[in-house]
Design a protein around this motif. Structure first.
Motif, short mmCIF file in Angstrom:
data_model
loop_
_atom_site.label_atom_id
_atom_site.label_comp_id
_atom_site.label_asym_id
_atom_site.label_seq_id
_atom_site.Cartn_x
_atom_site.Cartn_y
_atom_site.Cartn_z
N ASP A 28 -6.57 -99.76 9.50
CA ASP A 28 -6.31 -98.38 9.11
C ASP A 28 -4.92 -98.25 8.51
N ARG A 212 -13.92 -93.38 8.44
CA ARG A 212 -12.52 -93.16 8.77
C ARG A 212 -12.30 -91.74 9.30
N ARG A 216 -10.90 -90.74 13.08
CA ARG A 216 -9.71 -89.91 13.32
C ARG A 216 -10.05 -88.62 14.04
N ASN A 219 -10.41 -89.53 17.60
CA ASN A 219 -9.30 -90.29 18.18
C ASN A 219 -9.74 -91.69 18.61
#
Length: 248
Positions: A28, A212, A216, A219
């Motif tokens: 990431d 992605r 996010r 978490n």
């Protein structure tokens, strides 16, 4: 405009520095680095290659599908600026591929077919240790604006420091394990992108963005989400955009 760019650059350094914590997601981080290079520098695409424990370069991040394919060609054909950059530990600059076709003859043909006219490769290096290289691609020939090459190197440096943080510097085994884990994660991510793209009938780039965003929002690590997709332990429908109702 300059003030906005300077503020965004400062935010980027903070963003990359925030990875200096235990358990950060290397993949990431490096995808963020390629995105910020395109956003902040006068380049159209970026890609990153990292060396495994045997010193063999592997693709770990690319900002576009064209850059990804070109990086894979470099690795397969063992020719290109990123390989030279990693081998020498020095910046490699070619502002016009058509003016020097003999430098990397096969790479140049493929790069121009992908629409790229210029490339600069920046070493990911800390002191004498070179862990990889970052390629910056441009659609138009010409040198980078003054300061852009130095800024590219600064971004690569802070990412390298994030990878080689204190635990890795004092324990070689930790470094090898961390880099190998990142390379293994990349394989799983590519598998998950393909699964998601096929299931959702979307591009692999869109599939990566959905993965992605889901990671996010929840978490969770990008690699963790990819592994869950590959293992079929995550409901793929949770990641896909709502389907439009089919007209009767």
């Amino acid at each position: 405009m300059a003030a906005v760019l300077e503020r965004r650059m400062a935010e980027t350094f903070v963003e990359l520095a925030d990875t200096l914590v235990v358990g950060f997601d290397v993949i990431d981080l490096l995808h963020t680095l390629t995105e910020r290079c395109v956003e902040l520098l006068d380049v159209d695409a970026a890609g990153i290659l990292l060396a495994d424990q045997r010193g063999t370069l592997n693709l770990v991040a690319a900002s576009t599908e064209q850059a990804r394919l070109l990086e894979l060609f470099q690795l397969q054909d063992e020719e290109g600026p990123c390989l030279d950059c990693h081998r020498t530990g020095s910046l490699v600059d070619c502002p016009d591929l058509s003016a020097m076709p003999q430098r990397w003859p096969r790479f140049t043909v493929v790069a121009r077919a992908q629409g790229f006219a210029a490339v600069i490769a920046v070493p990911m290096r800390l002191r004498d240790e070179v862990v990889g290289a970052m390629n910056l691609f441009r659609f138009e020939p010409g040198d980078l604006p003054p300061g852009s090459a130095r800024m590219a190197q600064a971004l690569a440096d802070i990412a390298t420091i994030s990878i080689l943080h204190e635990r890795a510097l004092t324990q070689r085994g930790v470094l090898v394990e961390q880099l190998q884990s990142a390379l293994n994660s990349r394989i799983v991510i590519e598998q998950a992108k393909g699964i998601l793209a096929e299931r959702g009938q979307i591009t692999v780039e869109a599939a990566f963005l959905h993965m992605r965003a889901h990671a996010r929002a929840n978490n969770r690590g990008l690699s963790e989400i990819a592994r869950a997709i590959a293992d079929r332990t995550l409901d793929i429908e949770d990641l896909l955009p709502p389907r439009s109702p089919v007209a009767e």
